[in-house]
Motif scaffolding. Structure first.
Motif, mmCIF file in Angstrom:
data_model
loop_
_atom_site.group_PDB
_atom_site.id
_atom_site.type_symbol
_atom_site.label_atom_id
_atom_site.label_comp_id
_atom_site.label_asym_id
_atom_site.label_seq_id
_atom_site.Cartn_x
_atom_site.Cartn_y
_atom_site.Cartn_z
ATOM 1 N N ILE A 37 0.858 -1.180 0.000
ATOM 2 C CA ILE A 37 0.000 0.000 0.000
ATOM 3 C C ILE A 37 0.897 1.234 0.000
ATOM 4 O O ILE A 37 1.819 1.332 0.824
ATOM 5 C CB ILE A 37 -0.914 0.047 1.246
ATOM 6 C CG1 ILE A 37 -1.837 -1.162 1.295
ATOM 7 C CG2 ILE A 37 -1.750 1.315 1.247
ATOM 8 C CD1 ILE A 37 -2.745 -1.182 2.513
ATOM 9 N N GLY A 38 0.625 2.158 -0.922
ATOM 10 C CA GLY A 38 1.407 3.383 -0.968
ATOM 11 C C GLY A 38 0.750 4.415 -1.853
ATOM 12 O O GLY A 38 -0.382 4.252 -2.301
ATOM 13 N N ASN A 39 1.471 5.473 -2.125
ATOM 14 C CA ASN A 39 0.957 6.624 -2.859
ATOM 15 C C ASN A 39 1.933 6.994 -3.965
ATOM 16 O O ASN A 39 3.091 6.555 -3.968
ATOM 17 C CB ASN A 39 0.765 7.791 -1.879
ATOM 18 C CG ASN A 39 0.015 8.964 -2.495
ATOM 19 O OD1 ASN A 39 -0.644 8.834 -3.517
ATOM 20 N ND2 ASN A 39 0.108 10.114 -1.856
ATOM 21 N N CYS A 40 1.484 7.796 -4.913
ATOM 22 C CA CYS A 40 2.359 8.297 -5.972
ATOM 23 C C CYS A 40 1.806 9.609 -6.509
ATOM 24 O O CYS A 40 0.651 9.964 -6.267
ATOM 25 C CB CYS A 40 2.508 7.281 -7.108
ATOM 26 S SG CYS A 40 1.007 7.080 -8.110
ATOM 27 N N VAL A 64 7.952 7.419 -6.301
ATOM 28 C CA VAL A 64 8.693 7.953 -5.160
ATOM 29 C C VAL A 64 8.065 7.566 -3.820
ATOM 30 O O VAL A 64 8.653 7.756 -2.773
ATOM 31 C CB VAL A 64 8.827 9.491 -5.287
ATOM 32 C CG1 VAL A 64 9.663 10.082 -4.183
ATOM 33 C CG2 VAL A 64 9.451 9.861 -6.636
ATOM 34 N N HIS A 65 6.856 7.034 -3.850
ATOM 35 C CA HIS A 65 6.174 6.540 -2.642
ATOM 36 C C HIS A 65 6.022 7.591 -1.549
ATOM 37 O O HIS A 65 6.379 7.349 -0.392
ATOM 38 C CB HIS A 65 6.900 5.315 -2.084
ATOM 39 C CG HIS A 65 6.832 4.119 -2.978
ATOM 40 N ND1 HIS A 65 5.751 3.269 -2.992
ATOM 41 C CD2 HIS A 65 7.695 3.649 -3.913
ATOM 42 C CE1 HIS A 65 5.965 2.317 -3.890
ATOM 43 N NE2 HIS A 65 7.129 2.536 -4.468
ATOM 44 N N PRO A 66 5.483 8.775 -1.873
ATOM 45 C CA PRO A 66 5.287 9.783 -0.834
ATOM 46 C C PRO A 66 4.181 9.374 0.143
ATOM 47 O O PRO A 66 3.390 8.474 -0.139
ATOM 48 C CB PRO A 66 4.876 11.025 -1.628
ATOM 49 C CG PRO A 66 4.187 10.473 -2.841
ATOM 50 C CD PRO A 66 4.959 9.213 -3.179
ATOM 51 N N ARG A 67 4.129 10.071 1.251
ATOM 52 C CA ARG A 67 3.129 9.780 2.289
ATOM 53 C C ARG A 67 1.708 9.990 1.763
ATOM 54 O O ARG A 67 1.491 10.689 0.762
ATOM 55 C CB ARG A 67 3.353 10.690 3.493
ATOM 56 C CG ARG A 67 3.270 12.164 3.143
ATOM 57 C CD ARG A 67 3.483 13.064 4.335
ATOM 58 N NE ARG A 67 3.734 14.439 3.916
ATOM 59 C CZ ARG A 67 2.808 15.301 3.536
ATOM 60 N NH1 ARG A 67 1.541 14.942 3.494
ATOM 61 N NH2 ARG A 67 3.133 16.536 3.182
ATOM 62 N N PHE A 68 0.757 9.420 2.453
ATOM 63 C CA PHE A 68 -0.650 9.674 2.147
ATOM 64 C C PHE A 68 -0.962 11.129 2.498
ATOM 65 O O PHE A 68 -0.462 11.665 3.480
ATOM 66 C CB PHE A 68 -1.547 8.722 2.929
ATOM 67 C CG PHE A 68 -1.328 7.277 2.564
ATOM 68 C CD1 PHE A 68 -1.816 6.774 1.361
ATOM 69 C CD2 PHE A 68 -0.611 6.435 3.398
ATOM 70 C CE1 PHE A 68 -1.598 5.454 1.003
ATOM 71 C CE2 PHE A 68 -0.388 5.113 3.047
ATOM 72 C CZ PHE A 68 -0.880 4.621 1.846
#
Length: 303
Positions: free
Chosen positions: A220-223, A236-240
């Motif tokens: 689970i991650g963000n982009c 880069v998998h930044p925070r939610f």
């Protein structure tokens, strides 16, 4: 969802992404893994190479003591060296294979139950040749791992035209590949990642449903993908909650619902679902991790 998420999944953390100074197997590896081991929220941890043998033994003992499930991510072994497992240059492919086999040895040494890697870059004109090279390499990796024990092998699905530009890739090719490998190696499967789905230009359903029978691991991650000019663009998998990010609580809800519907999340054999998140700029890693836990808690309550 009224039931505890612990009934349905082993919540994990991709350690080397959350603490990127450890990505190459150096830096505060022991200290940061200890932080994760002390956090009862996490049942699983994903680690990568640890160059110092003494540190590796400390980590092994620590994670055994913590009663955590350990998996090994070999993606950094390829990404930080420029090696390509589907290299059409045979010498290059063999170097990548040798690197991954070293990783398998290390994974067994630290007690990992699973080992993951990724496909490499390719040219459209020679895409099929690259695919065949990937199949050949994957079968060798699976056979090597099998010769040493029962560790599961997985390939993580990445973007094919934005950042990592990996062969696998879109759901249709991921399905073809997984089917072909599983015909000979039933300990192989796919790793899916919510943060990669927008980068592949697919919806959650388009990305997961075709390969539902082959998913053995989930991230689970963000982009950020709206514009190359934006901070944290790409893989880069930044925070939610990051500005212009694609994934937040609602997208995590949607992802969890599909994983439940296809039976990946279950109470009989709860699978690993790990955060793959990374501090951006001068963000504090521990606060970014706390952000991820809050996000999952809120999403689970809405499922």
């Amino acid at each position: 969802m009224q039931d505890s998420l612990v009934k349905y999944m082993k919540v994990g953390l991709v350690h080397f992404m959350a603490y990127p100074s450890t990505l190459k197997g150096e830096g505060p590896v022991v200290e940061t893994i200890k932080k994760v081991a002390l956090d009862e929220y996490f049942t699983a941890i994903e680690i990568t190479t640890i160059k110092d043998n003494e540190a590796r033994q400390k980590v092994k003992q620590m994670l055994e003591t913590a009663h955590m499930t350990v998996t090994y991510g070999a993606q950094p072994r390829l990404l930080t060296t420029g090696l390509n497992i589907n290299d059409l240059n045979e010498e290059g492919r063999q170097k990548a294979l040798a690197n991954l086999k070293e990783g398998i040895d290390e994974a067994y040494e630290v007690g990992a139950v699973a080992f993951a890697f990724l496909s490499g870059r390719y040219e459209e004109a020679t895409k099929e040749e690259s695919y065949q090279a990937l199949v050949k390499s994957t079968k060798e990796i699976c056979a090597y791992a099998k010769s040493k024990g029962g560790m599961r092998i997985s390939l993580e699905v990445f973007d094919y035209d934005v950042d990592k530009k990996s062969l696998i890739g879109p759901a249709d090719l991921a399905l073809r590949y997984a089917k072909e490998i599983q015909e000979e190696h039933d300990h192989f499967g796919l790793m899916v990642d919510l943060s990669h789905i927008p980068l592949i230009h697919e919806t959650i359903e388009e990305s997961l449903l075709p390969v539902k029978d082959y998913i053995v691991h989930a991230h689970i991650g963000n982009c950020v993908v709206k514009s190359p000019d934006l901070p944290a663009y790409g893989d880069v998998h930044p925070r939610f909650g990051f500005p212009n990010g694609e994934n937040d609580v609602q997208e995590v809800v949607d992802y969890l619902k599909v994983l439940l519907d296809i039976g990946y999340l279950n109470t009989e054999n709860p699978p690993i679902v790990s955060f793959e998140i990374k501090p951006f700029g001068d963000e504090d890693a521990d606060i970014v991790i706390a952000n991820a836990k809050r996000t999952l808690n809120e999403a689970w309550a809405r499922v």
